[in-house]
Motif scaffolding. Structure first.
Motif, PDB file in Angstrom:
ATOM      1  N   VAL A   1      50.668  52.618  68.116  1.00 19.31           N
ATOM      2  CA  VAL A   1      52.326  52.831  68.933  1.00 19.31           C
ATOM      3  C   VAL A   1      53.256  52.210  68.502  1.00 19.31           C
ATOM      4  O   VAL A   1      53.012  50.649  68.494  1.00 19.31           O
ATOM      5  N   LEU A   2      54.484  51.909  67.763  1.00 18.26           N
ATOM      6  CA  LEU A   2      55.042  51.148  67.020  1.00 18.26           C
ATOM      7  C   LEU A   2      56.740  51.251  67.349  1.00 18.26           C
ATOM      8  O   LEU A   2      56.612  52.622  67.479  1.00 18.26           O
ATOM      9  N   PRO A   3      57.195  50.411  66.766  1.00 22.81           N
ATOM     10  CA  PRO A   3      59.074  50.011  67.048  1.00 22.81           C
ATOM     11  C   PRO A   3      59.435  51.100  66.578  1.00 22.81           C
ATOM     12  O   PRO A   3      60.818  51.041  66.404  1.00 22.81           O
ATOM     13  N   VAL A   4      59.343  51.958  66.251  1.00 22.20           N
ATOM     14  CA  VAL A   4      59.911  53.393  64.919  1.00 22.20           C
ATOM     15  C   VAL A   4      59.637  55.056  66.460  1.00 22.20           C
ATOM     16  O   VAL A   4      58.531  55.248  66.557  1.00 22.20           O
TER      17      VAL A   4
ATOM     18  N   PRO B   1      55.181  43.488  64.162  1.00 22.35           N
ATOM     19  CA  PRO B   1      56.161  44.803  63.730  1.00 22.35           C
ATOM     20  C   PRO B   1      56.243  45.378  62.602  1.00 22.35           C
ATOM     21  O   PRO B   1      55.841  44.768  61.223  1.00 22.35           O
ATOM     22  N   CYS B   2      55.985  46.180  62.817  1.00 21.78           N
ATOM     23  CA  CYS B   2      55.471  47.263  61.221  1.00 21.78           C
ATOM     24  C   CYS B   2      55.453  48.899  61.414  1.00 21.78           C
ATOM     25  O   CYS B   2      55.977  49.494  62.620  1.00 21.78           O
TER      26      CYS B   2
ATOM     27  N   ARG C   1      51.399  50.101  54.732  1.00 20.41           N
ATOM     28  CA  ARG C   1      52.542  49.582  55.701  1.00 20.41           C
ATOM     29  C   ARG C   1      53.096  49.734  55.432  1.00 20.41           C
ATOM     30  O   ARG C   1      52.871  48.524  54.708  1.00 20.41           O
ATOM     31  N   ALA C   2      54.495  49.052  56.126  1.00 22.33           N
ATOM     32  CA  ALA C   2      55.432  48.496  55.427  1.00 22.33           C
ATOM     33  C   ALA C   2      56.334  47.540  57.117  1.00 22.33           C
ATOM     34  O   ALA C   2      56.725  47.561  57.991  1.00 22.33           O
ATOM     35  N   PRO C   3      56.804  46.530  57.075  1.00 19.92           N
ATOM     36  CA  PRO C   3      57.858  45.568  57.458  1.00 19.92           C
ATOM     37  C   PRO C   3      58.380  46.221  58.574  1.00 19.92           C
ATOM     38  O   PRO C   3      58.584  46.078  59.989  1.00 19.92           O
ATOM     39  N   ARG C   4      59.573  47.601  57.570  1.00 18.40           N
ATOM     40  CA  ARG C   4      60.382  48.413  58.977  1.00 18.40           C
ATOM     41  C   ARG C   4      60.517  49.320  58.268  1.00 18.40           C
ATOM     42  O   ARG C   4      59.946  49.586  56.625  1.00 18.40           O
ATOM     43  N   ILE C   5      61.388  50.516  58.849  1.00 26.51           N
ATOM     44  CA  ILE C   5      61.409  52.200  58.545  1.00 26.51           C
ATOM     45  C   ILE C   5      62.428  51.595  56.853  1.00 26.51           C
ATOM     46  O   ILE C   5      63.257  50.756  56.095  1.00 26.51           O
ATOM     47  N   MET C   6      62.118  52.733  56.416  1.00 27.16           N
ATOM     48  CA  MET C   6      62.816  52.478  54.541  1.00 27.16           C
ATOM     49  C   MET C   6      62.570  51.303  53.764  1.00 27.16           C
ATOM     50  O   MET C   6      63.648  50.799  52.825  1.00 27.16           O
TER      51      MET C   6
END
Length: 417
Positions: free
Chosen positions: A194-197, A237-238, A259-264
């Motif tokens: 459950v991530l910040p996206v 966050p990821c 895994r990526a640190p943020r979207i896009m």
């Protein structure tokens, strides 16, 4: 669309949709298809009927299949999945049913010849959408999956037995509907993220948004557990596109994912560990390249794995585009990675592992994939030896046409009589 400079990447070259259904028989084979490789390779992916779509992940689903039998490539078929908003992401076979999947809707059953049967909801037990990435446990034959929706509790976990009957269902309370495209299993647990996206404007081609204030957590749940049994672990966050696999090591859960640190942003191969005794999580980078579409041998799903297969996405653009791909085999014990070079004009798609009958060894298998051409010319189905991944293909099947670079596929071996 007459000016190629105005055509988005997902509608041009290797990605461009095809406009007809076709059936072709007795395909040309270069090399030799192993005699005991009997089954059908099926791959799903978006293929808008109008030729236009707002994003790569949009558009009606189309299945592409190649039948291998007796050392021959018997047929190639492509079929749109019939119905309103048909699934366009992946395919799974369980309890004798072949299901086309997308995470926003319930599955659609298709025949072995890729014709649509109709919607499938596990005899009414599925209460909503179903993930495009269910897991088949190789030890029990169970199908484990989840539904992720906009209404509370947002997450529902399901377990179906080997006969296809849903035998466990658990509502899991999470604070919002997040982008949870995949999950993982071990011998005793399921692992959710459950991530910040978060879900954003549903009218957007990619309806997700990043929320700096939303905590990033993984949940570890016993296979037969409920909301009260969930163990939550905080992480940095990821965002995660796909999991590779997970396994238990004493009181620790080990999870590999991209895994990526943020979207896009590019996804790299990453390892998370969750200590059930201390409640602590840790993470380590395994490979810094932009990797996605990970797969493992089906016999090690939920158990310790050594090999993983990924596709490296090259020339990444701000619009999410990429113009080259390479296929990689990873040794996760040594950290080494082997690339199979298909040539500068080739774009290999997701690898699928086809076990040799009677063997569960990770290297005693074939790796099957579509290899596309950057200019949009004809596609090949390629068979590699997992023990000699960089060596020339065992066989190449020349399709009589082009299959667009799509999403996820499966090897469906013939079932024992």
């Amino acid at each position: 669309m007459s000016n190629p400079d105005t055509v988005p990447f997902h509608l041009a070259g290797a990605f461009a949709p095809v406009h007809e259904e076709r059936t072709d028989v007795e395909l040309e084979v270069i090399g030799e298809i192993p005699a005991d490789l009997r089954g059908t390779y099926v791959r799903n992916g978006p293929n808008p009927r109008t030729g236009r779509s707002p994003a790569w992940f949009a558009g009606e689903g189309m299945l592409h299949g190649v039948r291998l039998e007796g050392g021959r490539a018997r047929w190639y078929r492509n079929r749109w999945i019939a119905g309103a908003c048909p699934p366009n992401t992946s395919v799974v076979r369980h309890a004798g049913r072949i299901l086309a999947l997308v995470e926003t809707r319930s599955p659609v059953e298709v025949t072995a010849e890729l014709e649509t049967v109709g919607p499938y909801d596990f005899g009414g037990a599925l209460g909503g959408a179903m993930t495009a990435h269910p897991k088949i446990c190789p030890r029990t034959g169970e199908l484990l999956f989840f539904s992720n929706g906009p209404s509370r509790p947002h997450l529902t976990y399901y377990r179906a037995d080997a006969a296809g009957r849903v035998v466990h269902r658990a509502a899991i309370e999470v604070p919002a509907m997040t982008f949870m495209h995949d999950f993982a299993i071990t011998e005793r647990y399921v692992i959710f993220y459950v991530l910040p996206v978060l879900l954003g404007d549903v009218r957007s081609p990619v309806p997700i948004r990043w929320d700096d204030d939303f905590p990033a957590r993984f949940g570890v749940l016993p296979r037969d557990g409920g909301d009260e049994d969930m163990r939550w672990f905080d992480v940095a966050p990821c965002t995660i596109s796909h999991t590779v696999n997970a396994f238990e090591e004493g009181d620790t859960i080990v999870l590999d994912a991209v895994r990526a640190p943020r979207i896009m942003m590019p996804h790299a191969l990453h390892r998370f560990t969750f200590d059930l005794s201390s409640g602590r999580a840790a993470e380590t980078a395994l490979d810094p390249r932009f990797l996605d579409f990970p797969r493992v041998h089906p016999a090690v799903v939920g158990a310790r794995h050594r090999r993983a297969y990924t596709i490296e996405l090259c020339d990444f653009g701000a619009d999410g585009s990429f113009s080259r791909t390479t296929a990689r085999q990873h040794d996760l014990e040594t950290g080494a990675a082997v690339v199979h070079d298909f040539g500068d004009d080739a774009m290999p798609g997701e690898c699928v592992v086809a076990p040799r009958p009677g063997s569960d060894a990770e290297d005693d298998a074939w790796v099957i994939l579509f290899v596309h051409r950057r200019d949009g010319s004809a596609t090949e189905l390629v068979v590699l030896d997992a023990s000699r991944f960089a060596s020339p293909p065992v066989a190449r099947v020349r399709l009589p046409c082009r299959a667009p670079l799509g999403l996820h596929g499966e090897w469906l071996p013939d079932l024992a009589a």
